[in-house]
Enzyme design. Structure first.
Site, PDB file in Angstrom:
ATOM      1  N   GLU A  44       0.832  -1.201   0.000  1.00 16.25           N
ATOM      2  CA  GLU A  44       0.000   0.000   0.000  1.00 16.25           C
ATOM      3  C   GLU A  44       0.870   1.256   0.000  1.00 16.25           C
ATOM      4  OE1 GLU A  44      -3.500   2.078   2.776  1.00 16.25           O
ATOM      5  OE2 GLU A  44      -2.232   0.491   3.612  1.00 16.25           O
ATOM      6  N   LYS A 113      -9.234   2.359  -2.104  1.00 20.08           N
ATOM      7  CA  LYS A 113      -9.504   1.912  -0.735  1.00 20.08           C
ATOM      8  C   LYS A 113     -10.893   2.404  -0.329  1.00 20.08           C
ATOM      9  CE  LYS A 113      -7.007   1.782   3.716  1.00 20.08           C
ATOM     10  NZ  LYS A 113      -5.760   2.253   4.385  1.00 20.08           N
ATOM     11  N   CYS A 149      -5.596  -2.920   2.406  1.00 20.01           N
ATOM     12  CA  CYS A 149      -5.328  -2.831   3.846  1.00 20.01           C
ATOM     13  C   CYS A 149      -6.598  -2.939   4.688  1.00 20.01           C
ATOM     14  CB  CYS A 149      -4.544  -1.558   4.153  1.00 20.01           C
ATOM     15  SG  CYS A 149      -3.687  -1.587   5.756  1.00 20.01           S
ATOM     16  N   LYS A 181       0.152  -7.933  16.870  1.00 19.79           N
ATOM     17  CA  LYS A 181      -0.479  -7.600  15.584  1.00 19.79           C
ATOM     18  C   LYS A 181      -0.427  -8.768  14.608  1.00 19.79           C
ATOM     19  CE  LYS A 181      -2.235  -4.002  13.220  1.00 19.79           C
ATOM     20  NZ  LYS A 181      -1.369  -2.832  12.978  1.00 19.79           N
ATOM     21  N   GLY A 289      23.575  10.444  25.974  1.00 20.85           N
ATOM     22  CA  GLY A 289      24.124  10.546  27.313  1.00 20.85           C
ATOM     23  C   GLY A 289      24.109   9.184  27.982  1.00 20.85           C
ATOM     24  N   GLY A 292      25.225   5.389  33.337  1.00 24.54           N
ATOM     25  CA  GLY A 292      25.483   4.262  34.216  1.00 24.54           C
ATOM     26  C   GLY A 292      24.202   3.588  34.665  1.00 24.54           C
ATOM     27  N   GLY A 293      23.056   4.113  34.194  1.00 22.58           N
ATOM     28  CA  GLY A 293      21.763   3.536  34.533  1.00 22.58           C
ATOM     29  C   GLY A 293      21.255   2.623  33.437  1.00 22.58           C
ATOM     30  N   ASP A 295      18.376   2.585  31.564  1.00 25.32           N
ATOM     31  CA  ASP A 295      17.747   3.094  30.345  1.00 25.32           C
ATOM     32  C   ASP A 295      18.783   3.503  29.301  1.00 25.32           C
ATOM     33  OD1 ASP A 295      15.030   2.908  31.322  1.00 25.32           O
ATOM     34  OD2 ASP A 295      15.481   4.634  32.589  1.00 25.32           O
ATOM     35  N   SER A 296      19.771   4.292  29.708  1.00 26.19           N
ATOM     36  CA  SER A 296      20.779   4.727  28.743  1.00 26.19           C
ATOM     37  C   SER A 296      21.631   3.552  28.271  1.00 26.19           C
ATOM     38  CB  SER A 296      21.663   5.828  29.340  1.00 26.19           C
ATOM     39  OG  SER A 296      22.403   5.366  30.457  1.00 26.19           O
TER      40      SER A 296
END
Length: 565
Positions: A44, A113, A149, A181, A289, A292-293, A295-296
């Site tokens: 599509e 469509k 679709c 999905k 950035g 030291g955690g 997430d990063s």
């Protein structure tokens, strides 16, 4: 005609690059012709990319699309494969989302469509006009139904196609990734096949586009619900599907590659989103950035898996409150990944700004402002590096932080792309453990343990004041994420969630934090949609609202200010 060979061109278009997308399809057709394919099918809106949004309103845009369609049509005069592809078109005073059938050097047919989705991330009715109930198209001696679709999800559309004499269904799709999905698509497809007793070829886009990731995973289903083919996920592919006519009608056959699910599919969706967003916006490298955690650390690994270590730089920006453990763990992670790590001490800047703002700070309690100042100085440093080097900044916040507002405007929210914006904090930990134990397909980073265990197991902390932990301001993430999922993804009421057994004051406080942070989320960088309801265009709420959270509950006095306001 008793046999047909379809070439499924599961391709990754670049939004608005009509010439480039056309060239890629020509290459795909050449590959298909070399394998004696009869028909090439593209997804599509392939020629333009999806979703085009208001691009279709720009003067000259649809004329360029029309020229590309005409050029592709002329190519089919060479007796090679016919082409089925999606693209928008102008139809008198309106614009339609259409599928073009090209053969014998001309546009053989067009189908529009009929059902335009206007929920979730979709806003098709804004720019498109729905088409009529579609009938089949005769191509190479076969009547093909072409539901586009959303049309495939509606029984009446396919029923109309089947009753009009179609022998087979070819559905061109721009269906973005979200967890679960794959099962939904397959269930809908099997339902249409069962109702119509027609085989179905489902062709999907692949690639990242702003906040969407298209996962490919094109497939074919025979009557009876048996999968006849399954193309690779998250990968461009030109794959063949053979169609043979039997006494019971047409039957399809191709290669079946097991679809990816769980953490593997999530990982590949995020890395594909990073790669396409960076490269298709003209960037070569990224910077982030590194604190030291957790997430990063996760964003750093995702970036390396997506782009390679030589295209990822990290910056450690310690303040007086940054622990030695954080410094050591960030260094260990950077060495493991093979990325550069620059150290920029923000303490001198902190002292200078404290002196500059001495008078305003004396007028109230400056504690929160001084905490947020650290984050904003880090954002300033990263954006200055970006301005100087041309690198894109990746932000490192997760969905739990964006939901609660536990993120700093013009600080840790600075950047061009937010890979974790739709990943809850509990899932962040899960993905870290998973990546240490698995090597994802297509990953460009190292194998084995890449994230030090201590980064994952340490109590989360923003390290903006002495001995700070996230739990000082937020409930435990298992509880918080469960409540926020109910509020955001299920859109359940406060009363409903309380009735499920959650502590009433905690639910109300969470709801207020969610509402109060709406203005922040309007200003955040885009990131990949991964769940049923993501922030950005998938969840649209007013910034200013006094809708009651529960009987007798007001917005005042429930949630304390968060570090990040």
């Amino acid at each position: 005609m008793s046999e047909l060979l379809f070439a499924i061109a599961q391709l990754n278009p670049v939004m608005g690059d009509i010439a480039g997308n056309t060239s890629k399809l020509i290459d795909a057709r050449a590959k298909a012709a070399a394998q004696s394919a009869d028909i090439v099918v593209a997804p599509e809106a392939y020629l333009t990319g999806y979703q085009t949004d208001d691009l279709v309103q720009v003067e000259g845009f649809l004329e360029s699309v029309d020229a590309a369609v005409s050029y592709l049509a002329e190519l089919t005069a060479d007796q090679g494969p016919a082409i089925i592809l999606g693209a928008p078109r102008r139809d008198g005073a309106v614009v339609r989302n259409s599928v073009f059938v090209l053969d014998q050097g001309k546009v053989l047919a067009i189908r529009d469509k009929a059902r335009l989705p206007g929920t979730g991330v979709f806003d098709d009715p804004r720019n498109f006009t729905p088409g009529e109930m579609p009938g089949p198209v005769m191509l190479r001696g076969v009547l093909l139904g072409l539901p586009v679709c959303e049309d495939m999800w509606h029984a009446d559309i396919v029923e109309c196609i089947e009753e009009s004499g179609a022998e087979m269904l070819i559905s061109c799709n721009g269906s973005p990734f979200e967890e679960g999905k794959i099962e939904d698509r397959m269930m809908a497809s099997v339902a249409r096949v069962s109702e119509s007793q027609l085989p179905l070829i489902y062709v999907n886009l692949v690639g990242g586009q702003d906040d969407l990731v298209f996962d490919g995973g094109s497939f074919a289903v025979n009557p009876g619900g048996k999968i006849a083919a399954y193309l690779p996920c998250f990968t461009e592919s030109v794959s063949l599907i053979e169609a043979k006519k039997t006494l019971d009608g047409w039957r399809l056959q191709g290669s079946v590659i097991q679809p990816e699910t769980g953490n593997l599919s999530l990982w590949r969706a995020i890395t594909l989103g990073i790669r396409d967003y960076v490269e298709q916006n003209g960037f070569d490298r990224v910077v982030l950035g590194l604190s030291g955690g957790v997430d990063s650390a996760l964003v750093a690994v995702l970036a390396v898996d997506a782009l390679g270590a030589d295209r990822v730089d990290a910056v450690m920006m310690p303040s007086p409150f940054t622990s030695q453990i954080s410094l050591d763990d960030a260094e260990t992670l950077a060495k493991t990944l093979g990325i550069s790590l620059r150290n920029i001490d923000i303490d001198p800047a902190m002292q200078a700004v404290h002196a500059m703002l001495d008078a305003p700070f004396s007028e109230g309690d400056p504690a929160l402002a001084k905490e947020n100042l650290q984050s904003r100085l880090r954002g300033l440093a990263l954006m200055s590096i970006s301005n100087t080097t041309g690198q894109m900044v990746l932000t490192t916040g997760n969905k739990s932080e964006y939901a609660t507002g536990y993120a700093t405007l013009y600080g840790d929210m600075c950047g061009g792309y937010a890979p974790l914006i739709d990943v809850w904090k509990t899932r962040v930990f899960d993905l870290c453990h998973w990546r240490n134990q698995h090597f994802p397909k297509g990953a460009l980073g190292p194998e084995g343990v890449v994230i030090p265990e201590r980064i994952i197991t340490r109590p989360p902390s923003a390290e903006l004041r002495p001995d700070q932990q996230d739990s000082d301001s937020l409930p435990d993430y298992e509880t918080l994420d469960a409540i926020m999922k109910a509020l955001v993804e299920k859109q359940q009421s406060v009363d409903h969630i309380i009735a499920e057994g959650y502590e009433p004051s905690l639910v109300r406080r969470s709801a207020v934090m969610l509402m109060r942070a709406e203005y922040k989320r309007r200003q955040c960088a885009p990131g990949p949609k991964l769940t049923r309801r993501a922030f950005y265009r998938d969840r649209r709420f007013p910034i200013t609202s006094r809708y009651p959270l529960a009987e007798g509950v007001s917005l005042a006095g429930i949630a304390p200010r968060q570090a990040g306001e």
